[in-house]
Design an enzyme around this catalytic site. Structure first.
Site, PDB file in Angstrom:
ATOM      1  N   GLY A   1      34.277  23.605  42.477  1.00  0.00           N
ATOM      2  CA  GLY A   1      33.946  22.378  43.118  1.00  0.00           C
ATOM      3  C   GLY A   1      34.383  21.180  42.733  1.00  0.00           C
ATOM      4  O   GLY A   1      35.343  21.036  42.004  1.00  0.00           O
ATOM      5  N   ASN A   2      33.667  19.990  42.800  1.00  0.00           N
ATOM      6  CA  ASN A   2      34.311  18.852  42.172  1.00  0.00           C
ATOM      7  C   ASN A   2      32.854  17.895  42.019  1.00  0.00           C
ATOM      8  O   ASN A   2      31.912  18.296  42.259  1.00  0.00           O
ATOM      9  CB  ASN A   2      35.381  17.934  43.142  1.00  0.00           C
ATOM     10  CG  ASN A   2      34.869  17.711  44.404  1.00  0.00           C
ATOM     11  OD1 ASN A   2      33.914  17.076  44.615  1.00  0.00           O
ATOM     12  ND2 ASN A   2      35.395  18.444  45.512  1.00  0.00           N
ATOM     13  N   HIS A   3      33.255  16.634  41.565  1.00  0.00           N
ATOM     14  CA  HIS A   3      32.148  15.590  41.092  1.00  0.00           C
ATOM     15  C   HIS A   3      31.426  14.863  42.315  1.00  0.00           C
ATOM     16  O   HIS A   3      30.496  14.040  41.954  1.00  0.00           O
ATOM     17  CB  HIS A   3      32.585  14.901  39.938  1.00  0.00           C
ATOM     18  CG  HIS A   3      32.878  15.503  38.700  1.00  0.00           C
ATOM     19  ND1 HIS A   3      32.210  16.073  37.830  1.00  0.00           N
ATOM     20  CD2 HIS A   3      34.406  15.680  38.157  1.00  0.00           C
ATOM     21  CE1 HIS A   3      32.851  16.704  37.085  1.00  0.00           C
ATOM     22  NE2 HIS A   3      34.076  16.378  37.015  1.00  0.00           N
ATOM     23  N   SER A   4      31.904  15.254  43.388  1.00  0.00           N
ATOM     24  CA  SER A   4      31.268  14.270  44.520  1.00  0.00           C
ATOM     25  C   SER A   4      29.910  14.542  44.705  1.00  0.00           C
ATOM     26  O   SER A   4      29.493  15.609  44.753  1.00  0.00           O
ATOM     27  CB  SER A   4      32.109  14.551  45.828  1.00  0.00           C
ATOM     28  OG  SER A   4      31.407  13.978  46.907  1.00  0.00           O
TER      29      SER A   4
ATOM     30  N   ALA B   1      34.839  15.038  49.500  1.00  0.00           N
ATOM     31  CA  ALA B   1      36.099  15.534  48.521  1.00  0.00           C
ATOM     32  C   ALA B   1      36.012  16.993  48.777  1.00  0.00           C
ATOM     33  O   ALA B   1      35.284  17.987  48.378  1.00  0.00           O
ATOM     34  CB  ALA B   1      35.356  15.165  47.095  1.00  0.00           C
TER      35      ALA B   1
END
Ligand code: PMT
Length: 433
Positions: free
Chosen positions: A224-227, A292
């Site tokens: 995943g990512n930090h969005s 994102a």
């Protein structure tokens, strides 16, 4: 749905009902208008009376329902001019292809169309028909022609149709029509327009992607990512304030829009997000890609939790995900505006310009992942608008204000595109006539 009983107080709404299977929804619409404080009168075509009894609509509206020029008794006539002058707004819902075509060509074979022709109030058409009829160039041109007369259109929605087919053609939900009408009157009565903003998204559909995507590794892990989704959610809320119907395709985040009017489609992975976008993009006037999206996903997702092998490294093979903005951007019509984002850490402007072209966007909103107060998670952002004509830097602003600036750009460009389209499509026709 919570209805503010005063929101339409004192407003006089003339509802025209035509012969569609969705005419049954006009009963709910009358009820919603009346509950919101409006005075409602109904005109129906003869065909409509096959789908909904006049008695239902007269009971709900507390007014006699009219359908013919002559009264059954007393040798009197129903004065269409008086009806047209009485109303503050005429809503035709459902509007069949037949009625749209008649109105676009000035025909008045019945009381409803005669009233339309003599109405001095604003008019809004809510079409309902089978998907192929709705997409037919004749219907498209009739709707454009009505809009060129200054009429409004609340577009048909997508879903299952009476024919058994699925697609765009369903009468807009009564709640959405009520929202549009409430917004219309708010805007019309607003003496002080919002500084720097216009209200041109009324009756338009905006699709927004937001948040991260999660690409599963096994049943308990993901990439995943930090969005957080804040940027996209801010745009969804702002677009509803500007009167748009909003579809928010939202990746995994606990945040949600404040406005109940936003239709939220929850997705997990890039592939899910693409499928949702492909379902709704064709009915959107504006598409904004703020999510994102993971560029890669795991080639083979393990069915069971992957167990640690002591002392051994572990490698995962990744395969490329579809590029959602690029896929939808490649289908962009001349009546659509598409805006992408670029989150960069170096060569900011050059990469953003590359994405503008590669994804066929009208604008890229560039933000710097390393800048304090910008990008992931913050309540603020620092963005640069990048278009074919150059770039404009905005200062540090709350994401809500960045959202307003993006939508302002989108609505202005949309208006320009629609005006150009109208010139190219309708003028030659008018000249022939
Ligand atoms: O959600 P927040 O915490 O508020 O953070 C906001 C944000 C940083 C996520 C937002 O401002 C932002 O920059 N979103 C885009 C992030 C991104 O993935 O940028 P990109 O440069 O990798 O992608 C370029 C564009 O293509 C974006 O519009 C992206 O949505 C789109 N894209 C990218 C890859 C892919 N497979 N499909 C896509 O649609």
């Amino acid at each position: 749905m919570v209805i503010d009983a005063q929101s339409l107080a004192g407003k006089r709404i003339l509802l025209g009902v035509t012969g569609s299977i969705s005419a049954y929804k006009s009963a709910l619409l009358v009820r919603l208008f009346v509950k919101a404080g409006a005075e409602v009168r109904v005109i129906m075509t003869e065909a409509a009376s096959h789908f909904i009894p006049a008695l239902t609509l007269s009971t709900l509206s507390h007014n006699e329902v009219l359908s013919s020029f002559e009264r059954a008794e007393g040798g009197l006539w129903n004065n269409h001019v008086e009806l047209g002058l009485w109303a503050d707004l005429m809503v035709i819902a459902p509007a069949t292809a037949q009625t749209l075509a008649s109105a676009a060509n000035g025909l008045c074979p019945n009381l409803l169309l005669a009233t339309y022709l003599s109405a001095r109030c604003p008019v809004v058409w809510c079409p309902a028909m089978d998907l192929d009829m709705y997409a037919h160039p004749a219907t498209v041109q009739n709707l454009e022609r009505l809009q060129s007369f200054g009429n409004h259109v609340i577009e048909a929605e997508s879903g299952e149709l009476a024919s058994g087919l699925s697609g765009q053609g369903r009468l807009a939900e009564p709640e959405h029509i009520l929202d549009w009408v409430r917004h219309f009157f708010n805007v019309a009565s607003s003496k002080a327009p919002t500084v720097g903003l216009n209200q041109d998204l009324v009756g338009k559909t905006v699709m927004i992607t937001a948040g991260p995507t999660h690409e599963a590794i096994d049943p308990v892990r993901f990439i995943g990512n930090h969005s957080t989704g804040k940027m996209g959610i801010a745009m969804a809320d702002a677009a509803t304030h500007l009167g748009a119907r909003v579809i928010l395709v939202l990746g995994p985040t606990h945040l949600r829009p404040q406005s109940e009017k936003v239709s939220v489609i929850l997705v997990q992975s890039a592939q899910d997000m693409l499928a949702a976008c492909q379902q709704y993009a064709h009915e959107a006037h504006v598409c904004i890609f703020a999510a994102a999206v993971a560029d890669y996903r795991v080639a083979t997702v393990a069915e069971q939790k992957i167990k640690k092998q002591s002392g051994e490294d572990f490698a995962i093979t990744l395969v490329q995900n579809p590029d959602i903005a690029k896929t939808i951007g490649n289908t962009k019509r001349s009546d659509q505006v598409m805006i992408g984002f670029a989150l960069e850490t170096e060569n900011l402007l050059a990469y953003a310009q590359g994405k503008l072209r590669a994804k066929n966007m009208d604008m890229i909103v560039l933000n710097d992942a390393k800048q304090q107060g910008a990008g992931f998670g913050a309540d603020t952002n620092i963005v640069t608008f990048v278009t074919e004509n150059g770039s404009t830097e905005l200062p540090l602003l709350p994401k809500s204000e960045v959202a307003n600036a993006i939508l302002d750009f989108a609505s202005r460009l949309l208006n320009t595109k629609l005006a150009t389209q109208l010139e190219t499509h309708t003028l030659p026709q008018l000249l022939v006539l």
